[in-house]
Structure formats: C-alpha cells, structure tokens
Scaffold this motif. Sequence first.
Motif, mmCIF file in Angstrom:
data_model
loop_
_atom_site.group_PDB
_atom_site.id
_atom_site.type_symbol
_atom_site.label_atom_id
_atom_site.label_comp_id
_atom_site.label_asym_id
_atom_site.label_seq_id
_atom_site.Cartn_x
_atom_site.Cartn_y
_atom_site.Cartn_z
ATOM 1 N N PRO A 207 2.257 -11.134 -0.358
ATOM 2 C CA PRO A 207 3.040 -9.891 -0.304
ATOM 3 C C PRO A 207 2.433 -8.920 0.707
ATOM 4 O O PRO A 207 1.221 -8.891 0.908
ATOM 5 N N ALA A 208 3.300 -8.167 1.318
ATOM 6 C CA ALA A 208 2.831 -7.195 2.317
ATOM 7 C C ALA A 208 2.053 -6.095 1.589
ATOM 8 O O ALA A 208 2.421 -5.678 0.498
ATOM 9 N N PRO A 209 0.958 -5.635 2.180
ATOM 10 C CA PRO A 209 0.187 -4.571 1.521
ATOM 11 C C PRO A 209 1.019 -3.289 1.458
ATOM 12 O O PRO A 209 1.798 -2.986 2.354
ATOM 13 N N GLU A 210 0.855 -2.561 0.353
ATOM 14 C CA GLU A 210 1.591 -1.306 0.198
ATOM 15 C C GLU A 210 0.996 -0.253 1.127
ATOM 16 O O GLU A 210 -0.214 -0.216 1.334
ATOM 17 N N PRO A 211 1.855 0.594 1.691
ATOM 18 C CA PRO A 211 1.315 1.640 2.568
ATOM 19 C C PRO A 211 0.466 2.621 1.758
ATOM 20 O O PRO A 211 0.786 2.962 0.622
ATOM 21 N N ARG A 212 -0.647 3.020 2.351
ATOM 22 C CA ARG A 212 -1.540 3.953 1.676
ATOM 23 C C ARG A 212 -1.437 5.315 2.332
ATOM 24 O O ARG A 212 -1.042 5.441 3.486
ATOM 25 N N ASP A 213 -1.808 6.331 1.563
ATOM 26 C CA ASP A 213 -1.838 7.683 2.116
ATOM 27 C C ASP A 213 -2.940 7.750 3.168
ATOM 28 O O ASP A 213 -4.023 7.198 2.984
ATOM 29 N N PRO A 214 -2.674 8.456 4.279
ATOM 30 C CA PRO A 214 -3.722 8.565 5.294
ATOM 31 C C PRO A 214 -4.883 9.406 4.760
ATOM 32 O O PRO A 214 -4.705 10.320 3.955
ATOM 33 N N LYS A 215 -6.065 9.066 5.195
ATOM 34 C CA LYS A 215 -7.245 9.806 4.771
ATOM 35 C C LYS A 215 -7.221 11.193 5.397
ATOM 36 O O LYS A 215 -6.670 11.401 6.473
ATOM 37 N N ALA A 216 -7.831 12.126 4.721
ATOM 38 C CA ALA A 216 -7.935 13.482 5.266
ATOM 39 C C ALA A 216 -8.838 13.442 6.495
ATOM 40 O O ALA A 216 -9.894 12.809 6.482
ATOM 41 N N ALA A 217 -8.393 14.085 7.539
ATOM 42 C CA ALA A 217 -9.156 14.090 8.781
ATOM 43 C C ALA A 217 -10.305 15.080 8.673
ATOM 44 O O ALA A 217 -10.178 16.141 8.071
ATOM 45 N N LEU A 218 -11.427 14.719 9.233
ATOM 46 C CA LEU A 218 -12.555 15.638 9.294
ATOM 47 C C LEU A 218 -12.352 16.576 10.472
ATOM 48 O O LEU A 218 -12.018 16.145 11.572
#
Length: 60
Positions: free
Chosen positions: A7-18
């Motif tokens: 199965p295709a990986p589920e999209p994840r929330d982008p990490k907070a940018a420093l």
Amino acid sequence: MSTAPEPAPEPRDPKAALIFDDPLNQQSTDDTDRGWGGRGEGDSAADLKRFLDEKPPHHL
C-alpha cells in the motif's frame, strides 16, 4: 506465489521548519503597552486614583 502490491504510504504532515532569524530584531508583546495590560489614553486623575487604590499597605 502471488505478491500483493504494497500500500502507498499515507501522506504525513510536514515538519515545522526551524527559523534561524535574530529574535532581537522582532518586537515582542512585552515591548508594547498591550503586552503589559496597559490601558489606552486616560486622564491623570483616574491614574492617581488607581495608584492610591492599589498601593500596598506598607507604603502609607
């Protein structure tokens, strides 16, 4: 032997940018009257009354 497709990986929330900005270049809310609970323009008689009402007992 049959292999099922993965199965295709589920999209994840982008990490907070420093952010490496200089924090001293920005004004904080403590630098404003709003940050300290300051009031808008008022008359000096009302300010004096508030000062006398809120004065600690050891300052009599």
